[in-house]
Enzyme design. Sequence first.
Site, PDB file in Angstrom:
ATOM      1  N   GLY A  12       3.781  -1.474   8.779  1.00  0.00           N
ATOM      2  CA  GLY A  12       2.672  -1.162   7.878  1.00  0.00           C
ATOM      3  C   GLY A  12       1.386  -1.849   8.333  1.00  0.00           C
ATOM      4  N   ASP A  13       0.279  -1.529   7.659  1.00  0.00           N
ATOM      5  CA  ASP A  13      -1.032  -2.132   7.954  1.00  0.00           C
ATOM      6  C   ASP A  13      -1.511  -1.845   9.378  1.00  0.00           C
ATOM      7  OD1 ASP A  13      -0.862  -3.413   5.391  1.00  0.00           O
ATOM      8  OD2 ASP A  13       0.448  -4.898   6.321  1.00  0.00           O
ATOM      9  N   LYS A  16      -3.836   2.824   9.211  1.00  0.00           N
ATOM     10  CA  LYS A  16      -3.622   4.265   8.984  1.00  0.00           C
ATOM     11  C   LYS A  16      -4.785   4.893   8.218  1.00  0.00           C
ATOM     12  CE  LYS A  16       0.339   3.465   6.988  1.00  0.00           C
ATOM     13  NZ  LYS A  16       0.490   2.051   7.332  1.00  0.00           N
ATOM     14  N   LYS A  18      -8.025   4.430   8.118  1.00  0.00           N
ATOM     15  CA  LYS A  18      -9.160   4.856   8.936  1.00  0.00           C
ATOM     16  C   LYS A  18      -8.810   6.078   9.795  1.00  0.00           C
ATOM     17  CE  LYS A  18     -11.493   3.568  13.087  1.00  0.00           C
ATOM     18  NZ  LYS A  18     -12.087   2.585  13.959  1.00  0.00           N
ATOM     19  N   GLY A  40      -2.167   0.274   1.082  1.00  0.00           N
ATOM     20  CA  GLY A  40      -3.567  -0.143   0.971  1.00  0.00           C
ATOM     21  C   GLY A  40      -4.313   0.404   2.159  1.00  0.00           C
ATOM     22  N   HIS A  41      -4.745   1.639   2.065  1.00  0.00           N
ATOM     23  CA  HIS A  41      -5.422   2.251   3.206  1.00  0.00           C
ATOM     24  C   HIS A  41      -6.929   2.010   3.096  1.00  0.00           C
ATOM     25  CE1 HIS A  41      -1.870   5.192   3.965  1.00  0.00           C
ATOM     26  NE2 HIS A  41      -1.553   3.922   4.120  1.00  0.00           N
ATOM     27  N   GLN A 221       3.113   2.515   4.411  1.00  0.00           N
ATOM     28  CA  GLN A 221       3.958   1.471   5.022  1.00  0.00           C
ATOM     29  C   GLN A 221       4.241   1.845   6.482  1.00  0.00           C
ATOM     30  OE1 GLN A 221       5.473   2.664   1.752  1.00  0.00           O
ATOM     31  NE2 GLN A 221       3.936   1.336   0.897  1.00  0.00           N
ATOM     32  N   THR A 236      11.308  -1.148   2.586  1.00  0.00           N
ATOM     33  CA  THR A 236      10.754  -0.541   1.389  1.00  0.00           C
ATOM     34  C   THR A 236      11.795   0.447   0.841  1.00  0.00           C
ATOM     35  OG1 THR A 236       8.731   0.400   0.494  1.00  0.00           O
ATOM     36  CG2 THR A 236       9.495   1.369   2.546  1.00  0.00           C
ATOM     37  N   ALA A 296      -4.366  -5.863   2.085  1.00  0.00           N
ATOM     38  CA  ALA A 296      -5.465  -5.158   1.410  1.00  0.00           C
ATOM     39  C   ALA A 296      -5.199  -5.078  -0.099  1.00  0.00           C
ATOM     40  CB  ALA A 296      -5.636  -3.759   1.993  1.00  0.00           C
ATOM     41  N   ARG A 300      -2.077 -11.312   0.538  1.00  0.00           N
ATOM     42  CA  ARG A 300      -1.123 -12.221   1.192  1.00  0.00           C
ATOM     43  C   ARG A 300      -1.393 -12.296   2.697  1.00  0.00           C
ATOM     44  NH1 ARG A 300       5.009 -10.655  -0.403  1.00  0.00           N
ATOM     45  NH2 ARG A 300       4.234  -8.533  -0.231  1.00  0.00           N
ATOM     46  N   LYS A 328      -7.083  -1.558  16.566  1.00  0.00           N
ATOM     47  CA  LYS A 328      -7.413  -2.990  16.640  1.00  0.00           C
ATOM     48  C   LYS A 328      -7.350  -3.571  18.048  1.00  0.00           C
ATOM     49  CE  LYS A 328      -7.203  -4.792  12.166  1.00  0.00           C
ATOM     50  NZ  LYS A 328      -6.704  -5.688  11.180  1.00  0.00           N
TER      51      LYS A 328
END
Length: 428
Positions: A12-13, A16, A18, A40-41, A221, A236, A296, A300, A328
């Site tokens: 996840g993170d 996605k 963007k 949290g997109h 995720q 998940t 996001a 955490r 990234k």
Amino acid sequence: MKIDVVLGLQWGDEGKGKIVDLLAKKYPVVCRFQGGGNAGHSIHFGKQSFVLHLIPSGVFRKNTINLIGNGVVLDPVIFKKECEALKKLGIDATQNVIISKKTHLILPTHRLLDAANEAAKGKEKIGSTLNGIGPAYTDKTGRCGIRVGDILERDFKKRYYTLKLKHEALLKQLDYKCDTNTNEKEWLNACAYLKKFRIVDGEYELNALLKRRRVLAEGAQGSMLDIDFGSYPFVTSSSTVCAGVCTGLGVAPSAIGKVYGIFKAYCTRVGSGPFPTELNDATGEHLRQKGNEFGATTGRPRRTGWLDLPALKYAIMISGVTELIMTKADILTGFKKIKVATAYIVDDKTEGGKIKETDQIPFSSDCTVKPLYKEFKGWDQNISKVRNFKELPQELKDYIKFIERELSVPIKIISVGADRNAIIEVKS
Ligand code: GDP
């Protein structure tokens, strides 16, 4: 027409939000097929940014239809808040968001059960976001859940109170002290708010749309958190791989077209569970700070580490990924050395402590895994304004080409900054 799929290939993170926002302009229909409001997109445009939790990322485009599929579990309170926040940006979600009748609802008591279950697990806890998602999926497979379509039924409240009673008994069993009436009013109001939206037979609606329009299915995720193929039990509760698109939307496997796989140029993971390439040192901290690796939704801190090719190969295999997107890449600028795990040395307790070198993901979540790395030279050049592959530093090109060769899937897009435009489309 086909339904193209965009998935996160790690934990996840992967960025996605963007990428889906970028792809969405080519698709008049965007769907969510699994997960809940724990996604949290983040989408940044100029100085503005917005984090989507439940609503598909096509919502920013006026003429895009955004379907919340039956595979999603929906908390009406989170949904309402998200729609209200969109309204402040001038976006009226009632106009371009539709919801499947078969989407399951998250009740306030699901959240309480989530907290009670985690508390009961003590040190063994899964690291749940405590949004009630796991318990809602448990009720779905336990055949006692309530669905968005039920809101339209006369006996909806009765169904709600029946399920609430069941939850109260479970909470008592777990000896979890709480007030099960908290948030009830807000939740019932939010259920009424859902009636402003078109509540549809998602599978019929989508198959009809597919006859004339291109559709994008947006995963939340990551593949390594999949209920079947992730590092169980630290996973998940839904199917985050490509197969989840078919069950989560009601489309046939033969309708699947391209499968875009998104991965970060390094790795992160939130919560507990195996993470072979994790860096518990200053380099890991540097990655965390530079990459702003904080949830996001939850804030955490994320665990950080080098890129893990065995994990990526696995995710690509399970979902039949046809093109890759790396995000990234800019965060790796300035690192003297960059490492990539190509295989593991595994001490597998389920196989009597047999030590072996492998590029396969071990079955057990508690065997000792030591990654074998290939090392690359870093670069210092700021790449966030680069828009052409040829202009990237040679060291990064070497890094990308190596990954592409190892994975045997082309990397078609490289993201070099948080902004919507910080993208390099790689021409083959
Ligand atoms: P998602 O859940 O997969 O959508 O991931 P997030 O929304 O948490 O994305 C992670 C963060 O990285 C967000 O703030 C994105 O805007 C940001 N992001 C995405 N791609 C890039 C990139 O290429 N470079 C940088 N620096 N940030 C990025």
